[in-house]
Design an enzyme around this catalytic site. Structure first.
Site, PDB file in Angstrom:
ATOM      1  N   LYS A 168      45.055  38.655  34.539  1.00 39.35           N
ATOM      2  CA  LYS A 168      46.042  39.732  35.973  1.00 39.35           C
ATOM      3  C   LYS A 168      44.594  40.862  36.359  1.00 39.35           C
ATOM      4  CE  LYS A 168      50.695  41.001  35.230  1.00 39.35           C
ATOM      5  NZ  LYS A 168      50.151  42.297  35.805  1.00 39.35           N
ATOM      6  N   ASP A 202      51.397  52.259  32.030  1.00 41.09           N
ATOM      7  CA  ASP A 202      52.100  50.407  32.040  1.00 41.09           C
ATOM      8  C   ASP A 202      52.043  50.717  29.922  1.00 41.09           C
ATOM      9  OD1 ASP A 202      49.565  49.741  33.542  1.00 41.09           O
ATOM     10  OD2 ASP A 202      51.008  51.330  34.120  1.00 41.09           O
ATOM     11  N   LYS A 204      49.301  40.054  28.409  1.00 40.85           N
ATOM     12  CA  LYS A 204      48.734  41.576  28.651  1.00 40.85           C
ATOM     13  C   LYS A 204      47.586  42.096  27.096  1.00 40.85           C
ATOM     14  CE  LYS A 204      49.655  44.481  31.199  1.00 40.85           C
ATOM     15  NZ  LYS A 204      51.142  44.917  31.839  1.00 40.85           N
ATOM     16  N   SER A 222      58.048  38.500  40.326  1.00 42.33           N
ATOM     17  CA  SER A 222      56.723  38.913  39.580  1.00 42.33           C
ATOM     18  C   SER A 222      57.108  38.204  38.172  1.00 42.33           C
ATOM     19  CB  SER A 222      57.706  40.056  39.057  1.00 42.33           C
ATOM     20  OG  SER A 222      57.360  40.908  38.385  1.00 42.33           O
ATOM     21  N   LEU A 223      55.830  38.471  37.231  1.00 38.91           N
ATOM     22  CA  LEU A 223      55.817  38.421  35.659  1.00 38.91           C
ATOM     23  C   LEU A 223      56.172  38.535  34.858  1.00 38.91           C
ATOM     24  CD1 LEU A 223      52.081  37.552  36.135  1.00 38.91           C
ATOM     25  CD2 LEU A 223      53.530  35.402  36.957  1.00 38.91           C
ATOM     26  N   ASP A 269      55.832  49.849  29.716  1.00 39.47           N
ATOM     27  CA  ASP A 269      56.824  48.788  29.206  1.00 39.47           C
ATOM     28  C   ASP A 269      57.813  48.581  28.103  1.00 39.47           C
ATOM     29  OD1 ASP A 269      55.198  47.496  31.017  1.00 39.47           O
ATOM     30  OD2 ASP A 269      53.211  47.395  29.854  1.00 39.47           O
ATOM     31  N   CYS A 299      16.750  78.212  29.075  1.00 45.20           N
ATOM     32  CA  CYS A 299      17.886  78.262  28.548  1.00 45.20           C
ATOM     33  C   CYS A 299      17.227  77.248  27.420  1.00 45.20           C
ATOM     34  CB  CYS A 299      18.649  77.978  30.064  1.00 45.20           C
ATOM     35  SG  CYS A 299      20.489  76.995  28.703  1.00 45.20           S
ATOM     36  N   GLU A 331      44.002  32.268  34.331  1.00 46.58           N
ATOM     37  CA  GLU A 331      42.924  32.894  34.921  1.00 46.58           C
ATOM     38  C   GLU A 331      43.721  35.018  34.403  1.00 46.58           C
ATOM     39  OE1 GLU A 331      43.863  32.677  39.527  1.00 46.58           O
ATOM     40  OE2 GLU A 331      46.049  32.809  38.885  1.00 46.58           O
TER      41      GLU A 331
HETATM   42  S1  IVH Z   1      51.203  35.112  39.687  1.00 45.93           S
HETATM   43  C1  IVH Z   1      54.243  32.848  40.400  1.00 45.93           C
HETATM   44  N1  IVH Z   1      48.586  35.618  39.181  1.00 45.93           N
HETATM   45  O1  IVH Z   1      50.866  40.945  38.870  1.00 45.93           O
HETATM   46  C2  IVH Z   1      54.392  34.980  40.028  1.00 45.93           C
HETATM   47  N2  IVH Z   1      49.833  37.326  39.768  1.00 45.93           N
HETATM   48  O2  IVH Z   1      53.119  41.391  37.131  1.00 45.93           O
HETATM   49  C3  IVH Z   1      53.943  35.566  41.291  1.00 45.93           C
HETATM   50  N3  IVH Z   1      48.848  39.800  39.196  1.00 45.93           N
HETATM   51  O3  IVH Z   1      52.982  40.526  41.627  1.00 45.93           O
HETATM   52  C4  IVH Z   1      52.344  36.103  40.234  1.00 45.93           C
HETATM   53  N4  IVH Z   1      46.375  39.018  38.838  1.00 45.93           N
HETATM   54  O4  IVH Z   1      50.517  41.327  41.515  1.00 45.93           O
HETATM   55  C5  IVH Z   1      49.913  36.323  39.466  1.00 45.93           C
HETATM   56  N5  IVH Z   1      46.453  36.374  38.312  1.00 45.93           N
HETATM   57  C6  IVH Z   1      47.402  36.471  39.099  1.00 45.93           C
HETATM   58  C7  IVH Z   1      47.993  37.962  38.785  1.00 45.93           C
HETATM   59  C8  IVH Z   1      48.670  38.742  39.196  1.00 45.93           C
HETATM   60  C9  IVH Z   1      47.972  39.925  38.898  1.00 45.93           C
HETATM   61  C10 IVH Z   1      49.740  40.730  39.630  1.00 45.93           C
HETATM   62  C11 IVH Z   1      50.574  40.535  41.197  1.00 45.93           C
HETATM   63  C12 IVH Z   1      51.718  40.427  40.708  1.00 45.93           C
HETATM   64  C13 IVH Z   1      52.287  41.588  39.397  1.00 45.93           C
HETATM   65  C14 IVH Z   1      53.335  40.559  38.117  1.00 45.93           C
END
Ligand code: IVH
Length: 649
Positions: free
Chosen positions: A110, A30, A304, A79-80, A34, A419, A108
């Site tokens: 990830k 990753d 991250k 996505s984020l 990235d 051994c 929270e």
């Molecule tokens: S929020 C509106 N919250 O990360 C934003 N995503 O890199 C939608 N993911 O596709 C995502 N933990 O699969 C959100 N606490 C969390 C998450 C999370 C894991 C994943 C998710 C998303 C990806 C984006």
């Protein structure tokens, strides 16, 4: 970066992304991804007119694999944006505060898994859809319904999309890989791949066996009217979904940084893999105002954690000989810092695994470090080979005693009971925590004792005295006395520890406890039939016990005289009750610790066993019951909640 480099970088990213999203077979880390991804973002920002529609920044995720029906999401799955450091957080906060200065943040974990969208209509789970390209995913409802942490019905009548991450817990991941190794199958690279692969199985019974876990992180379309995201999420959890292992509403930079530090510090202790912390604007009205860029929400960011996967080079393969004679290859790699720990070696399990992954000396590889376990090589970067890499040759002779090695199923084994490596490791095992827990018998000391000729077997340990020890190099009075004290403390311990310390093949801590409880001191005279009667002990284990006792009767007697272990006390006869004489299995999280519940049930005259079989009478389950619950249902074993159990008594 010039235009040619931009085009090249795009192609590379698209290839990496296809391996990651479509093939579930990542060929880089990753972190490396990235870095390049951010380089092209920078280039595109500086040169907006050359933006290529094929750029990975223009779409998130990739195509849909064949085999499942395509299904549109009711609302887009976003996505984020990623940030990696304090500076990134500062920049994002400044930008966000400009849009609205009066906001708080919901933080929270990830989760590192695969995203999933659940659609509930009239309170019933009607569809489970993978993320796909964010607009259209794959319909995997049948698989989703096998996942225990996903409620099939909820107390909420309006249509709602609940979004979250599918993960595999780290211990479950180890269990799956261990079994795959034993069965000669390729192991999964990491829990994320195992989760994604298991979710998209065409046979849903395979998914069911994998103990996947769903962790909700948001909603798509909904009719909820909450002012705060934190309240909305509390409502979602209350519908029967798992809560995050850590969450907080924070105000501003310092508090966000503080919770990030805590989560990063504790990440190893969580059941699931985390790759960062997600920060979301908590006020829903502000979220709506801020809206989205072409691909990410402005109101949220992924902060991250430092990477746990790194690329390094294999320098050498060394061989380790364990107490059972199993010869395991270990890779010595170019020292690499992974999240603050310098990694120099990685496990390779066995030679089949080297062959299957085609690991060669000089290869560039991806290594993963998670928790305290030894890092693993999860991938060879074959496309980076120069042709100078050297194949690893399977040894034919023990690297320690030079006797011939024999292949026993997947293991290559030294057959020589004397051994040096086997003897030293047996002594180490004897002294280890789940055995006699003897302090001060580290590898250096055991080797020194063995080399001096003073200790050739565990029995010799107890003939040591101060005079003998002081003659050895490096043994001063204090160190010697400490060791002698520890050896005295090895006496008078529970009998199961004694049995475990013998190192009988296939007999670990649980089986040792079973043998101690069922037979006490007379375990040496138990017959095969009697041993097989015990819960959780099969034929192979029973034969191993008998064979060990046959060959080692004299040693066992000697050790027992020296160590004076405690014979388990027989419990007083319990009064009549529904659990008396029954075999019970416990699973899931209960209101009190497992030990307390076990003790309570045992006092009622029941036997508590670790695994479900036809012989089990009851499965008592708490929150988040997993595979044991499924197995009980399959075998028709009666299941009781903790509350039901308490009512019965
Ligand atoms: S929020 C509106 N919250 O990360 C934003 N995503 O890199 C939608 N993911 O596709 C995502 N933990 O699969 C959100 N606490 C969390 C998450 C999370 C894991 C994943 C998710 C998303 C990806 C984006």
């Amino acid at each position: 970066m010039n235009n040619t480099e931009y085009k090249e970088a795009m192609q590379t990213l698209n290839l990496w992304s296809k391996h990651y999203y479509v093939l579930d077979d990542p060929i880089t880390t990753d972190e490396v991804y990235d870095k390049l991804y951010h380089k092209i973002i920078e280039y595109e920002e500086l040169n907006p007119d050359i933006l290529d529609s094929n750029s990975p920044t223009q779409r998130v995720g990739d195509m849909i694999s064949e085999g499942f029906t395509k299904e549109p999401h009711l609302s887009r799955m976003w996505s984020l944006e990623d940030i990696f450091d304090k500076e990134g957080l500062d920049k994002w906060l400044t930008k966000t505060y400009k849009l609205d200065s009066n906001i708080s943040f919901y933080c929270e974990p990830k989760y590192d898994g695969a995203s999933l969208n659940l659609i509930y209509e009239n309170g019933v789970l009607v569809k489970g859809v993978t993320r796909g390209d964010g607009t259209i995913g794959e319909l995997i409802t049948r698989n989703v319904k096998t996942i225990k942490s996903i409620p099939l019905t909820v107390e909420h009548k309006e249509t709602i999309e609940i979004r979250g991450e599918i993960v595999i817990f780290k211990d479950e991941f180890e269990r799956i890989n261990k079994r795959r190794l034993a069965e000669g199958e390729a192991v999964f690279a990491n829990p994320r791949n195992a989760a994604a692969g298991s979710l998209r199985q065409l046979d849903s019974s395979v998914t069911a066996k994998r103990n996947l876990v769903f962790l909700p992180y948001g909603v798509g379309i909904d009719t909820l009217e909450y002012k705060y995201l934190s309240d909305k999420m509390e409502y979602i959890y209350s519908l029967g979904f798992r809560k995050p292992p850590q969450r907080a509403v924070t105000q501003g930079y310092d508090e966000i940084e503080e919770i990030y530090e805590v989560m990063n510090r504790d990440r190893d202790s969580y059941d699931m893999m985390l790759d960062g912390m997600v920060v979301k604007v908590n006020e829903i009205a502000a979220q709506i105002d801020m809206g989205y860029t072409v691909k990410v929400p402005r109101f949220s960011v992924a902060y991250k954690f430092p990477a746990v996967e790194k690329i390094t080079t294999v320098k050498e393969i060394i061989l380790q000989v364990g107490r059972t004679g199993a010869v395991t290859p270990v890779a010595i790699v170019e020292p690499t810092d992974i999240d603050g720990v310098v990694v120099e070696r990685a496990t390779l399990h066995n030679f089949d695994e080297i062959e299957r992954k085609d690991i060669r000396l000089g290869d560039k590889v991806i290594i993963l470090r998670s928790g305290d376990v030894i890092p693993k090589i999860i991938k060879v970067l074959t496309h980076e080979r120069t042709g100078d890499e050297v194949q690893v040759i399977k040894p034919t002779h023990c690297p320690v005693c030079e006797s011939e090695l024999l292949q026993e199923e997947v293991l290559l084994k030294c057959q020589n009971l004397e051994c040096d490596a086997r003897v030293v490791n047996s002594i180490m095992y004897f002294a280890s925590k789940p055995c006699l827990n003897i302090d001060g018998l580290g590898v250096k000391i055991v080797e020194a004792l063995f080399k001096s000729g003073l200790v050739k077997s565990v029995v010799d340990l107890f003939d040591l005295d101060l005079e003998k020890l002081l003659e050895l190099e490096g043994f001063k009075e204090k160190k010697s006395q400490n060791l002698l004290n520890s050896l005295v403390n090895a006496k008078g311990q529970d009998y199961w520890r004694f049995i475990n310390s013998l190192g009988i093949e296939h007999i670990g801590e649980v089986a040792s406890k079973t043998l101690a409880e069922n037979f006490g001191f007379s375990f040496v005279t138990a017959t095969k039939e009697q041993i097989i009667e015990c819960e959780g002990i099969g034929e192979e284990m029973a034969e191993s016990v008998l064979e060990f006792v046959r060959v080692n009767t004299e040693t066992i007697t000697k050790l027992q005289t020296i160590l004076e272990p405690l014979e388990p006390v027989k419990r007083e006869e319990a009064k009549e009750n529904p659990f008396k004489g029954k075999t019970v299995v416990l699973t899931g999280t209960m209101s009190e610790s497992r030990g307390v519940i076990k003790e309570m049930i045992e006092t009622l005259g029941a036997k508590v066993s670790g695994s479900i079989s036809k012989k089990t009478d009851f499965l008592i389950y708490g929150e988040d019951a997993g595979s044991k619950y499924d197995k009980a249902e399959k075998l028709g074993v009666k299941t009781l909640t903790e509350g039901e159990m308490r009512e019965l008594i």
